[in-house]
Every structure is written in C-alpha cells, then in structure tokens.
Motif scaffolding. Structure first.
Motif, mmCIF file in Angstrom:
data_model
loop_
_atom_site.group_PDB
_atom_site.id
_atom_site.type_symbol
_atom_site.label_atom_id
_atom_site.label_comp_id
_atom_site.label_asym_id
_atom_site.label_seq_id
_atom_site.Cartn_x
_atom_site.Cartn_y
_atom_site.Cartn_z
ATOM 1 N N ARG A 8 37.139 42.255 46.176
ATOM 2 C CA ARG A 8 38.511 42.571 45.767
ATOM 3 C C ARG A 8 38.835 41.788 44.501
ATOM 4 N NH1 ARG A 8 42.390 38.851 47.214
ATOM 5 N NH2 ARG A 8 41.664 37.133 48.496
ATOM 6 N N THR A 9 39.961 42.124 43.911
ATOM 7 C CA THR A 9 40.406 41.412 42.725
ATOM 8 C C THR A 9 41.925 41.361 42.711
ATOM 9 O OG1 THR A 9 40.311 41.288 40.306
ATOM 10 C CG2 THR A 9 40.333 43.496 41.273
ATOM 11 N N GLU A 10 42.453 40.236 42.311
ATOM 12 C CA GLU A 10 43.899 40.102 42.143
ATOM 13 C C GLU A 10 44.307 40.381 40.702
ATOM 14 O OE1 GLU A 10 44.988 36.241 43.629
ATOM 15 O OE2 GLU A 10 44.302 36.716 45.648
ATOM 16 N N THR A 11 43.396 40.124 39.764
ATOM 17 C CA THR A 11 43.711 40.217 38.337
ATOM 18 C C THR A 11 43.083 41.414 37.644
ATOM 19 O OG1 THR A 11 41.794 38.841 37.812
ATOM 20 C CG2 THR A 11 43.886 37.701 38.173
ATOM 21 N N GLY A 12 42.156 42.094 38.325
ATOM 22 C CA GLY A 12 41.369 43.145 37.704
ATOM 23 C C GLY A 12 40.027 42.573 37.264
ATOM 24 N N CYS A 13 38.992 43.405 37.281
ATOM 25 C CA CYS A 13 37.675 42.938 36.840
ATOM 26 C C CYS A 13 36.798 44.134 36.494
ATOM 27 C CB CYS A 13 37.010 42.068 37.908
ATOM 28 S SG CYS A 13 36.626 42.892 39.458
ATOM 29 N N THR A 14 35.729 43.835 35.759
ATOM 30 C CA THR A 14 34.684 44.815 35.470
ATOM 31 C C THR A 14 33.381 44.225 35.973
ATOM 32 O OG1 THR A 14 35.852 45.606 33.509
ATOM 33 C CG2 THR A 14 33.521 46.171 33.690
ATOM 34 N N LEU A 15 32.666 45.020 36.774
ATOM 35 C CA LEU A 15 31.432 44.581 37.404
ATOM 36 C C LEU A 15 30.276 45.452 36.951
ATOM 37 C CD1 LEU A 15 32.845 44.419 41.047
ATOM 38 C CD2 LEU A 15 32.739 42.544 39.378
ATOM 39 N N MET A 16 29.076 44.867 36.875
ATOM 40 C CA MET A 16 27.855 45.635 36.655
ATOM 41 C C MET A 16 27.062 45.617 37.951
ATOM 42 S SD MET A 16 24.584 45.083 34.134
ATOM 43 C CE MET A 16 25.319 45.826 32.687
ATOM 44 N N PHE A 17 26.729 46.804 38.454
ATOM 45 C CA PHE A 17 25.922 46.943 39.648
ATOM 46 C C PHE A 17 24.530 47.400 39.241
ATOM 47 C CE2 PHE A 17 30.142 47.155 41.288
ATOM 48 C CZ PHE A 17 30.067 46.701 42.602
ATOM 49 N N ILE A 18 23.506 46.693 39.719
ATOM 50 C CA ILE A 18 22.119 47.097 39.512
ATOM 51 C C ILE A 18 21.504 47.229 40.896
ATOM 52 C CG2 ILE A 18 19.892 46.497 38.507
ATOM 53 C CD1 ILE A 18 21.473 44.781 36.470
ATOM 54 N N GLN A 19 21.009 48.426 41.207
ATOM 55 C CA GLN A 19 20.419 48.691 42.518
ATOM 56 C C GLN A 19 19.014 49.243 42.339
ATOM 57 O OE1 GLN A 19 23.318 51.494 44.003
ATOM 58 N NE2 GLN A 19 24.308 49.914 45.221
ATOM 59 N N ALA A 47 22.255 43.700 42.793
ATOM 60 C CA ALA A 47 22.838 42.563 42.086
ATOM 61 C C ALA A 47 24.151 43.028 41.481
ATOM 62 C CB ALA A 47 21.903 42.065 40.982
ATOM 63 N N VAL A 48 25.191 42.202 41.629
ATOM 64 C CA VAL A 48 26.510 42.502 41.069
ATOM 65 C C VAL A 48 26.866 41.356 40.127
ATOM 66 C CG1 VAL A 48 28.939 42.970 41.549
ATOM 67 C CG2 VAL A 48 27.170 43.682 43.198
ATOM 68 N N TYR A 49 27.108 41.688 38.856
ATOM 69 C CA TYR A 49 27.416 40.705 37.822
ATOM 70 C C TYR A 49 28.851 40.926 37.353
ATOM 71 C CZ TYR A 49 26.911 37.927 33.576
ATOM 72 O OH TYR A 49 27.063 36.985 32.587
ATOM 73 N N VAL A 50 29.635 39.855 37.289
ATOM 74 C CA VAL A 50 31.027 39.942 36.857
ATOM 75 C C VAL A 50 31.069 39.867 35.330
ATOM 76 C CG1 VAL A 50 33.345 38.973 37.049
ATOM 77 C CG2 VAL A 50 31.768 38.818 39.002
ATOM 78 N N LEU A 51 31.388 40.999 34.693
ATOM 79 C CA LEU A 51 31.459 41.064 33.233
ATOM 80 C C LEU A 51 32.793 40.558 32.691
ATOM 81 C CD1 LEU A 51 29.891 44.587 32.678
ATOM 82 C CD2 LEU A 51 28.834 42.379 32.143
ATOM 83 N N GLU A 52 33.879 40.904 33.387
ATOM 84 C CA GLU A 52 35.232 40.523 32.948
ATOM 85 C C GLU A 52 36.078 40.247 34.185
ATOM 86 O OE1 GLU A 52 36.492 44.071 30.921
ATOM 87 O OE2 GLU A 52 35.723 43.384 29.002
ATOM 88 N N GLY A 53 37.037 39.339 34.058
ATOM 89 C CA GLY A 53 37.984 39.084 35.131
ATOM 90 C C GLY A 53 37.392 38.256 36.251
ATOM 91 N N ILE A 82 36.677 38.651 43.969
ATOM 92 C CA ILE A 82 36.654 37.804 45.162
ATOM 93 C C ILE A 82 35.718 38.482 46.145
ATOM 94 C CG2 ILE A 82 38.019 36.766 47.000
ATOM 95 C CD1 ILE A 82 40.449 37.053 44.981
ATOM 96 N N ASN A 83 34.591 37.843 46.444
ATOM 97 C CA ASN A 83 33.573 38.388 47.326
ATOM 98 C C ASN A 83 33.607 37.628 48.642
ATOM 99 O OD1 ASN A 83 31.052 39.949 47.900
ATOM 100 N ND2 ASN A 83 30.229 37.877 48.030
ATOM 101 N N ALA A 84 34.008 38.304 49.721
ATOM 102 C CA ALA A 84 34.074 37.676 51.050
ATOM 103 C C ALA A 84 34.876 36.377 51.005
ATOM 104 C CB ALA A 84 32.674 37.445 51.607
ATOM 105 N N GLY A 85 35.974 36.386 50.238
ATOM 106 C CA GLY A 85 36.861 35.231 50.154
ATOM 107 C C GLY A 85 36.496 34.202 49.113
ATOM 108 N N VAL A 86 35.385 34.372 48.412
ATOM 109 C CA VAL A 86 34.938 33.410 47.397
ATOM 110 C C VAL A 86 35.182 33.997 46.004
ATOM 111 C CG1 VAL A 86 32.963 32.135 46.479
ATOM 112 C CG2 VAL A 86 33.181 32.483 48.950
ATOM 113 N N ALA A 87 35.959 33.286 45.179
ATOM 114 C CA ALA A 87 36.272 33.757 43.825
ATOM 115 C C ALA A 87 35.050 33.602 42.922
ATOM 116 C CB ALA A 87 37.450 32.980 43.257
ATOM 117 N N LEU A 88 34.711 34.687 42.211
ATOM 118 C CA LEU A 88 33.601 34.697 41.268
ATOM 119 C C LEU A 88 34.147 35.069 39.896
ATOM 120 C CD1 LEU A 88 30.992 36.581 43.478
ATOM 121 C CD2 LEU A 88 31.161 34.111 43.090
#
Length: 123
Positions: free
Chosen positions: A99-110, A66-72, A75-81
């Motif tokens: 990818r990101t155009e503006t920068g982001c922080t993500l949380m990965f849980i595996q 699971a990938v959660y967008v914390l900040e920013g 873009i996952n497979a062309g879809v902005a999150l």
C-alpha cells in the motif's frame, strides 16, 4: 551466444501508463508493461499507485519476483520502503499487502514465464 535473438529495448518516451487493476487492487492504479515476451526476458512492468491504493496480500504460483521502488514510498506488510528499496521472493511466498499513503511507482520483475494475471490473492 545466440545470434538469432535480440535485446528488448524500451525507450523512456515509449513508456505509457494505462489504468490497470486486478481483483485484489483497491484505489487508483495504472501500469506500463515493458516486457511481456517471457520467451526472451523476464516479465517487467511499472505500476503506479495513487495515494491510498492497496494491493492485497497474495502469492505467485510460478514466479520469482522482485519489486523495486522507483518513486515515493510503498508499505509492504507494514514496513515502509522508500525510493530505492527492493523486496523479492520466490514462487508460492505470500507477500503484501502493498500500500501507499503518498503514492509510488514500482518496477515488477517476474521470472519465468508469468504475466500480470499470475497472482493469487489471500483474504
């Protein structure tokens, strides 16, 4: 209840980001690993992507992720999150590129039993 195990606790002031990259990463990336002891809890990491950073399309042979967008914005497979969005998938499911155009922080849980090197990048 197992009285011999304890909870994993990470306080905000203990979170430290370090430069981090894998072969499928381009651009500025840094990571903070919150839990790597997968015997007691899922693998959890924070990943900062600088503007323009890309994680190539890939899959995880063993991991539910699971990938959660914390900040920013990611873009996952062309879809902005936007902040507060999540994407998840099971083992072997190709995903990305992230990818990101503006920068982001993500949380990965595996889960289960994988670490930061459990990624197979797809050309």
């Amino acid at each position: 209840m197992n009285a011999h195990r304890s909870s994993t606790v990470v306080r905000a002031e203990e979170v430290v980001f370090h430069p981090f990259s894998l072969p499928g990463f381009t651009g500025g990336t840094s990571a903070a690993f919150l839990n790597t002891d997968v015997a007691t809890a899922p693998f959890v990491a924070l990943l900062r992507l600088e503007p323009g950073a890309v994680l190539a399309k890939h899959y995880h042979p063993k991991a539910i992720e699971a990938v959660y967008v914390l900040e920013g914005e990611m873009i996952n497979a062309g879809v902005a999150l936007a902040k507060g969005s999540m994407v998840s998938h099971g083992p072997g499911v190709a995903h990305g590129p992230h990818r990101t155009e503006t920068g982001c922080t993500l949380m990965f849980i595996q889960y289960p039993g994988v670490g930061p090197d459990d990624s197979v990048f797809i050309d």
